[in-house]
Design an enzyme around this catalytic site. Sequence first.
Site, PDB file in Angstrom:
ATOM      1  N   ARG A  22      12.962  20.230  -9.055  1.00 60.22           N
ATOM      2  CA  ARG A  22      11.581  19.920  -9.373  1.00 60.22           C
ATOM      3  C   ARG A  22      10.687  21.140  -9.099  1.00 60.22           C
ATOM      4  O   ARG A  22      11.096  22.074  -8.425  1.00 60.22           O
ATOM      5  CB  ARG A  22      11.084  18.729  -8.528  1.00 60.22           C
ATOM      6  CG  ARG A  22      11.687  17.401  -8.923  1.00 60.22           C
ATOM      7  CD  ARG A  22      11.302  16.282  -7.953  1.00 60.22           C
ATOM      8  NE  ARG A  22      11.984  16.394  -6.670  1.00 60.22           N
ATOM      9  CZ  ARG A  22      11.808  15.554  -5.648  1.00 60.22           C
ATOM     10  NH1 ARG A  22      10.951  14.555  -5.753  1.00 60.22           N
ATOM     11  NH2 ARG A  22      12.475  15.723  -4.521  1.00 60.22           N
TER      12      ARG A  22
ATOM     13  N   LYS B 240       9.314  19.726  -1.839  1.00 55.33           N
ATOM     14  CA  LYS B 240       9.984  19.354  -0.587  1.00 55.33           C
ATOM     15  C   LYS B 240       9.496  20.234   0.561  1.00 55.33           C
ATOM     16  O   LYS B 240       8.942  21.315   0.358  1.00 55.33           O
ATOM     17  CB  LYS B 240      11.506  19.488  -0.737  1.00 55.33           C
ATOM     18  CG  LYS B 240      12.102  18.493  -1.715  1.00 55.33           C
ATOM     19  CD  LYS B 240      11.836  17.041  -1.340  1.00 55.33           C
ATOM     20  CE  LYS B 240      12.578  16.610  -0.092  1.00 55.33           C
ATOM     21  NZ  LYS B 240      12.290  15.209   0.267  1.00 55.33           N
TER      22      LYS B 240
ATOM     23  N   TYR C 232       5.554  17.358   0.340  1.00 53.85           N
ATOM     24  CA  TYR C 232       6.173  16.311   1.163  1.00 53.85           C
ATOM     25  C   TYR C 232       6.725  16.982   2.418  1.00 53.85           C
ATOM     26  O   TYR C 232       7.390  18.021   2.340  1.00 53.85           O
ATOM     27  CB  TYR C 232       7.341  15.649   0.427  1.00 53.85           C
ATOM     28  CG  TYR C 232       6.959  14.738  -0.709  1.00 53.85           C
ATOM     29  CD1 TYR C 232       6.224  13.574  -0.476  1.00 53.85           C
ATOM     30  CD2 TYR C 232       7.345  15.017  -2.006  1.00 53.85           C
ATOM     31  CE1 TYR C 232       5.882  12.724  -1.518  1.00 53.85           C
ATOM     32  CE2 TYR C 232       7.006  14.172  -3.061  1.00 53.85           C
ATOM     33  CZ  TYR C 232       6.269  13.029  -2.804  1.00 53.85           C
ATOM     34  OH  TYR C 232       5.934  12.196  -3.841  1.00 53.85           O
TER      35      TYR C 232
ATOM     36  N   HIS D 184       7.585  14.717   5.697  1.00 52.62           N
ATOM     37  CA  HIS D 184       8.401  13.730   6.426  1.00 52.62           C
ATOM     38  C   HIS D 184       8.753  14.249   7.824  1.00 52.62           C
ATOM     39  O   HIS D 184       9.902  14.232   8.251  1.00 52.62           O
ATOM     40  CB  HIS D 184       9.686  13.406   5.638  1.00 52.62           C
ATOM     41  CG  HIS D 184       9.413  12.836   4.275  1.00 52.62           C
ATOM     42  ND1 HIS D 184       8.926  11.562   4.076  1.00 52.62           N
ATOM     43  CD2 HIS D 184       9.557  13.379   3.035  1.00 52.62           C
ATOM     44  CE1 HIS D 184       8.789  11.347   2.777  1.00 52.62           C
ATOM     45  NE2 HIS D 184       9.154  12.421   2.126  1.00 52.62           N
TER      46      HIS D 184
ATOM     47  N   GLU E  55       3.011  12.423   1.468  1.00 52.08           N
ATOM     48  CA  GLU E  55       3.442  11.052   1.771  1.00 52.08           C
ATOM     49  C   GLU E  55       2.485  10.272   2.656  1.00 52.08           C
ATOM     50  O   GLU E  55       2.630   9.052   2.790  1.00 52.08           O
ATOM     51  CB  GLU E  55       4.842  11.048   2.407  1.00 52.08           C
ATOM     52  CG  GLU E  55       4.928  11.568   3.841  1.00 52.08           C
ATOM     53  CD  GLU E  55       5.128  13.076   3.928  1.00 52.08           C
ATOM     54  OE1 GLU E  55       5.413  13.556   5.039  1.00 52.08           O
ATOM     55  OE2 GLU E  55       5.001  13.766   2.888  1.00 52.08           O
TER      56      GLU E  55
ATOM     57  N   ASP F 261      14.472   9.836   3.992  1.00 52.46           N
ATOM     58  CA  ASP F 261      13.483  10.875   4.289  1.00 52.46           C
ATOM     59  C   ASP F 261      12.758  10.617   5.600  1.00 52.46           C
ATOM     60  O   ASP F 261      12.278  11.547   6.254  1.00 52.46           O
ATOM     61  CB  ASP F 261      12.443  10.969   3.168  1.00 52.46           C
ATOM     62  CG  ASP F 261      12.857  11.958   2.082  1.00 52.46           C
ATOM     63  OD1 ASP F 261      13.582  12.907   2.408  1.00 52.46           O
ATOM     64  OD2 ASP F 261      12.461  11.764   0.926  1.00 52.46           O
TER      65      ASP F 261
ATOM     66  N   VAL G  16      21.256  10.558  -0.110  1.00 55.14           N
ATOM     67  CA  VAL G  16      20.648  11.765  -0.691  1.00 55.14           C
ATOM     68  C   VAL G  16      19.147  11.773  -0.397  1.00 55.14           C
ATOM     69  O   VAL G  16      18.423  10.835  -0.747  1.00 55.14           O
ATOM     70  CB  VAL G  16      20.908  11.844  -2.206  1.00 55.14           C
ATOM     71  CG1 VAL G  16      20.163  13.030  -2.817  1.00 55.14           C
ATOM     72  CG2 VAL G  16      22.405  11.960  -2.481  1.00 55.14           C
TER      73      VAL G  16
ATOM     74  N   ASN H  54      16.790  13.774  -1.450  1.00 55.21           N
ATOM     75  CA  ASN H  54      15.856  14.113  -2.540  1.00 55.21           C
ATOM     76  C   ASN H  54      16.377  13.486  -3.839  1.00 55.21           C
ATOM     77  O   ASN H  54      16.616  14.171  -4.831  1.00 55.21           O
ATOM     78  CB  ASN H  54      15.675  15.620  -2.669  1.00 55.21           C
ATOM     79  CG  ASN H  54      16.967  16.356  -3.003  1.00 55.21           C
ATOM     80  OD1 ASN H  54      18.042  15.958  -2.579  1.00 55.21           O
ATOM     81  ND2 ASN H  54      16.873  17.434  -3.753  1.00 55.21           N
TER      82      ASN H  54
END
Length: 371
Positions: A15, A75, A94, A96, A118, A270, A298, A300
Site C-alpha cells: 500500500r 504502517k 497507523y 498500534h 486508528e 494489530d 497476518v 497487515n
Amino acid sequence: MKIGVPKEIKTNENRIALVPAGAESLVGAGHKLLIETGAGVGSGFPDEAYTSVGAKIAPNAAAVWRDSEMIMKVKEPIEPEWPHMHAGQVIFTYFHFAADEKLTRAHMKSCATCIAYETVELPSRELPLLTPMSEVAGRMAVQEGAKYLEKLYGGRGVLLGGVPGVAPAKVVILGGGIVGINSGKMAAGLGAKVVILDISLERLRYLSDVMPANVQLIHSNRHNILEQITTADLVIGGVLIPGAKAPKLVRREDLKLMQPGSVIVDVAIDQGGCVETIHATTHENPTYVVDAVIHYGVANMPGGVPRTSTLALTNATLPYAMQLAKKGWKQALRENLALRKGLNMHEGKVTYPGVAEAFGLELHDPVTMIA
C-alpha cells in the site's frame, strides 16, 4: 508544508499513503510533496503518476524523511526506519502502540509527533480512519479462513457454504463491530452458518435488523464463547478497544475443545489479538498450528489487496492530511476534536490513555501539547 511519503518496507506491504489524486490536491493547495521512488508501484501507481501532478520523486527513504515536516505512511515505522525519525516531525500513520512496547519506546525516544489513524474518533465513537481497513480485513478474514479450511492447507476439508444435502461450515465471529459485520455478511453470503457474539445488546439489536437469516446473534460472555467455538469450523477475532490491547477471549486451554483442523483468523492482531495463542505473521508465512488448530495472524491483512486498500484508506485519510498541512498540526488538533484523539505522542510524552495504560507510562493531557 513539506510532506513526505516513503515506500512501505514491512513484509509484503504494497500500500501507499497517498494516491496521485491526493497528491494533486496537496500540491494544488501549495504544499511540497516528496514521494520515494517506487512507493506507489505495488498499488498500481508509477512514479510518473505523481510527477505529472507536481510531486517530486526522492531516490531513497532517507531523503524523504530528512526533508519532510510531515511523514505520511500506512504502517508503523519499523526498526530500520527509526533512525530517520526526529523531533519536530509529524508522523501520520497507523501505529498500534499498545501492542508493542519496543515500538512505543523507540517513538518516545525520537521525540516525533505521532498522530495515529486508528485513534482518530468522531463524537459518534466511529473510527473513520480505521473503518475502511476494518472493512477490508473483515471481508478478507472469511476469504482466508475458507482457504485454510481446505485439506491442502491442513484444514478440516470443509466447504464454507456446504452443498445441498451437506451442512455448511459454522463461522463464529467474536465482536459485532466493523470487522464483525463485514465478516458476517461475507460468510453468510457464501452460505455458512454464522454466529456473531458481542457484549453490546444495542449492537446485537442493530445487527438483527441488517443481517440475513443465517446469522445468529448471541451475547458475548465466557460461557457462550466456549459453547460456540467448540463446534466452529472458522473463528474470526474482531474485538477492538480503541488504542488499547485487545482482551484475550480465547485461552490456550480452549483450543483443546475445538475441532482439529479448524481455523482461527484474528483480525485484532494489530492490537495484540483476542486469542491467547496468536502472534503476528506475514503474508509470506501466514499460518501456524497450535493443538491442531490453524492460526492466521497476518498483521497487515489489507496489504494483500493493496489496490483496493490504498484507495479505501486514502479516501478517508486525505481530508485529515489536508487539515494538518494547511493549519499545522497544533491548530488542526485544536479545531478538530476527532483528529485531536489521534495524538498518541509528542516530544516523548504519551498522550493516549490506552498506550499509557498498556506499559505503565505517565499520561499527559493532549490539550497542553497544542496550547
